[in-house]
Motif scaffolding. Sequence first.
Motif, PDB file in Angstrom:
ATOM      1  N   VAL A   1      81.240  32.514   2.585  1.00  0.00           N
ATOM      2  CA  VAL A   1      80.938  33.879   2.992  1.00  0.00           C
ATOM      3  C   VAL A   1      81.118  33.925   4.501  1.00  0.00           C
ATOM      4  O   VAL A   1      80.554  33.091   5.214  1.00  0.00           O
ATOM      5  N   LYS A   2      81.927  34.873   4.982  1.00  0.00           N
ATOM      6  CA  LYS A   2      82.202  34.944   6.416  1.00  0.00           C
ATOM      7  C   LYS A   2      81.952  36.346   6.947  1.00  0.00           C
ATOM      8  O   LYS A   2      82.147  37.335   6.235  1.00  0.00           O
ATOM      9  N   GLU A   3      81.525  36.394   8.193  1.00  0.00           N
ATOM     10  CA  GLU A   3      81.412  37.645   8.943  1.00  0.00           C
ATOM     11  C   GLU A   3      82.147  37.449  10.254  1.00  0.00           C
ATOM     12  O   GLU A   3      81.806  36.539  11.022  1.00  0.00           O
ATOM     13  N   SER A   4      83.167  38.242  10.495  1.00  0.00           N
ATOM     14  CA  SER A   4      83.994  38.129  11.705  1.00  0.00           C
ATOM     15  C   SER A   4      84.527  36.711  11.903  1.00  0.00           C
ATOM     16  O   SER A   4      84.543  36.189  13.016  1.00  0.00           O
ATOM     17  N   GLY A   5      84.908  36.052  10.796  1.00  0.00           N
ATOM     18  CA  GLY A   5      85.481  34.717  10.866  1.00  0.00           C
ATOM     19  C   GLY A   5      84.484  33.580  10.937  1.00  0.00           C
ATOM     20  O   GLY A   5      84.857  32.421  10.897  1.00  0.00           O
ATOM     21  N   THR A   6      83.186  33.915  11.037  1.00  0.00           N
ATOM     22  CA  THR A   6      82.145  32.891  11.124  1.00  0.00           C
ATOM     23  C   THR A   6      81.503  32.703   9.753  1.00  0.00           C
ATOM     24  O   THR A   6      81.150  33.679   9.085  1.00  0.00           O
ATOM     25  N   ILE A   7      81.338  31.450   9.334  1.00  0.00           N
ATOM     26  CA  ILE A   7      80.696  31.165   8.043  1.00  0.00           C
ATOM     27  C   ILE A   7      79.219  31.536   8.129  1.00  0.00           C
ATOM     28  O   ILE A   7      78.500  31.060   8.997  1.00  0.00           O
TER      29      ILE A   7
ATOM     30  N   ASP B   1      87.085  12.547   1.978  1.00  0.00           N
ATOM     31  CA  ASP B   1      87.433  11.776   0.789  1.00  0.00           C
ATOM     32  C   ASP B   1      88.942  11.627   0.636  1.00  0.00           C
ATOM     33  O   ASP B   1      89.425  11.219  -0.408  1.00  0.00           O
ATOM     34  N   GLY B   2      89.685  11.987   1.690  1.00  0.00           N
ATOM     35  CA  GLY B   2      91.130  11.837   1.640  1.00  0.00           C
ATOM     36  C   GLY B   2      91.849  12.984   0.951  1.00  0.00           C
ATOM     37  O   GLY B   2      93.066  12.980   0.857  1.00  0.00           O
ATOM     38  N   THR B   3      91.110  13.981   0.464  1.00  0.00           N
ATOM     39  CA  THR B   3      91.696  15.135  -0.207  1.00  0.00           C
ATOM     40  C   THR B   3      91.458  16.375   0.635  1.00  0.00           C
ATOM     41  O   THR B   3      90.318  16.681   0.968  1.00  0.00           O
ATOM     42  N   GLU B   4      92.523  17.074   0.979  1.00  0.00           N
ATOM     43  CA  GLU B   4      92.399  18.262   1.828  1.00  0.00           C
ATOM     44  C   GLU B   4      91.939  19.497   1.068  1.00  0.00           C
ATOM     45  O   GLU B   4      91.236  20.339   1.609  1.00  0.00           O
ATOM     46  N   ASN B   5      92.340  19.630  -0.226  1.00  0.00           N
ATOM     47  CA  ASN B   5      92.087  20.883  -0.936  1.00  0.00           C
ATOM     48  C   ASN B   5      90.622  21.140  -1.261  1.00  0.00           C
ATOM     49  O   ASN B   5      90.266  22.241  -1.644  1.00  0.00           O
ATOM     50  N   ASN B   6      89.740  20.152  -1.091  1.00  0.00           N
ATOM     51  CA  ASN B   6      88.320  20.409  -1.336  1.00  0.00           C
ATOM     52  C   ASN B   6      87.519  20.474  -0.039  1.00  0.00           C
ATOM     53  O   ASN B   6      86.292  20.525  -0.070  1.00  0.00           O
ATOM     54  N   ASN B   7      88.202  20.484   1.111  1.00  0.00           N
ATOM     55  CA  ASN B   7      87.509  20.662   2.377  1.00  0.00           C
ATOM     56  C   ASN B   7      86.978  22.081   2.446  1.00  0.00           C
ATOM     57  O   ASN B   7      87.610  23.018   1.954  1.00  0.00           O
ATOM     58  N   LEU B   8      85.838  22.259   3.071  1.00  0.00           N
ATOM     59  CA  LEU B   8      85.262  23.602   3.161  1.00  0.00           C
ATOM     60  C   LEU B   8      86.243  24.575   3.802  1.00  0.00           C
ATOM     61  O   LEU B   8      86.351  25.720   3.375  1.00  0.00           O
ATOM     62  N   SER B   9      86.993  24.124   4.803  1.00  0.00           N
ATOM     63  CA  SER B   9      87.937  25.013   5.484  1.00  0.00           C
ATOM     64  C   SER B   9      89.079  25.459   4.562  1.00  0.00           C
ATOM     65  O   SER B   9      89.754  26.438   4.869  1.00  0.00           O
ATOM     66  N   SER B  10      89.285  24.781   3.445  1.00  0.00           N
ATOM     67  CA  SER B  10      90.346  25.152   2.504  1.00  0.00           C
ATOM     68  C   SER B  10      89.865  26.086   1.406  1.00  0.00           C
ATOM     69  O   SER B  10      90.664  26.566   0.618  1.00  0.00           O
ATOM     70  N   LEU B  11      88.554  26.342   1.353  1.00  0.00           N
ATOM     71  CA  LEU B  11      88.005  27.182   0.284  1.00  0.00           C
ATOM     72  C   LEU B  11      88.224  28.659   0.568  1.00  0.00           C
ATOM     73  O   LEU B  11      88.309  29.076   1.723  1.00  0.00           O
ATOM     74  N   PRO B  12      88.275  29.468  -0.494  1.00  0.00           N
ATOM     75  CA  PRO B  12      88.489  30.907  -0.294  1.00  0.00           C
ATOM     76  C   PRO B  12      87.248  31.574   0.295  1.00  0.00           C
ATOM     77  O   PRO B  12      86.133  31.088   0.138  1.00  0.00           O
ATOM     78  N   THR B  13      87.493  32.713   0.942  1.00  0.00           N
ATOM     79  CA  THR B  13      86.400  33.545   1.439  1.00  0.00           C
ATOM     80  C   THR B  13      85.967  34.455   0.295  1.00  0.00           C
ATOM     81  O   THR B  13      86.804  35.014  -0.425  1.00  0.00           O
ATOM     82  N   VAL B  14      84.663  34.574   0.095  1.00  0.00           N
ATOM     83  CA  VAL B  14      84.111  35.412  -0.969  1.00  0.00           C
ATOM     84  C   VAL B  14      83.171  36.447  -0.366  1.00  0.00           C
ATOM     85  O   VAL B  14      82.716  36.311   0.764  1.00  0.00           O
ATOM     86  N   LYS B  15      82.866  37.463  -1.156  1.00  0.00           N
ATOM     87  CA  LYS B  15      81.909  38.489  -0.696  1.00  0.00           C
ATOM     88  C   LYS B  15      80.518  38.077  -1.072  1.00  0.00           C
ATOM     89  O   LYS B  15      80.297  37.453  -2.102  1.00  0.00           O
ATOM     90  N   SER B  16      79.577  38.430  -0.215  1.00  0.00           N
ATOM     91  CA  SER B  16      78.177  38.047  -0.483  1.00  0.00           C
ATOM     92  C   SER B  16      77.509  38.943  -1.494  1.00  0.00           C
ATOM     93  O   SER B  16      77.952  39.952  -1.886  1.00  0.00           O
TER      94      SER B  16
END
Length: 98
Positions: free
Chosen positions: A33-39, A83-98
Motif C-alpha cells: 500500500v503506497k501513498e505518494s510513492g511511500t509504503i 534469497d537470491g530471487t528477485e521476484n519476491n522482493n518487496l520492491s517487486s510486489l504490486p501496489t494495492v489499494k488499502s
Amino acid sequence: MENNKIDGSSLAMAALDDIPQPKENAKHITGLVKESGTITGYQLSDGAVVSKEEGVQLAKAGEISGVGVAHRKDTEYLKSLPDGTENNNLSSLPTVKS
C-alpha cells in the motif's frame, strides 16, 4: 591470501535490526500500500491489509514470513530476506489499494 569479499546477501542481512522466526502458519506479503510513492502498509496472503507499523509488529511476532525488520531514523519497516530471487522482493510486489 584470504578472501574477505562480502556478498550482497550478507550485506543485506547485516542491515536488518531483527530477523524474526516465522511461525509455521505465517502469512507472506503479496502487495504494498503506497501513498505518494511511500509504503504505508502491506497486503498479506490472506487478503488482509495492515499498516506499516502493524506489519512490523506482526513480523516481530512471527506472523509474517520472509521479512526482517530494519529502521530509518525512528521508523521501523520491513525488508525482504535475501534469497537470491528477485521476484519476491518487496520492491517487486504490486501496489494495492488499502
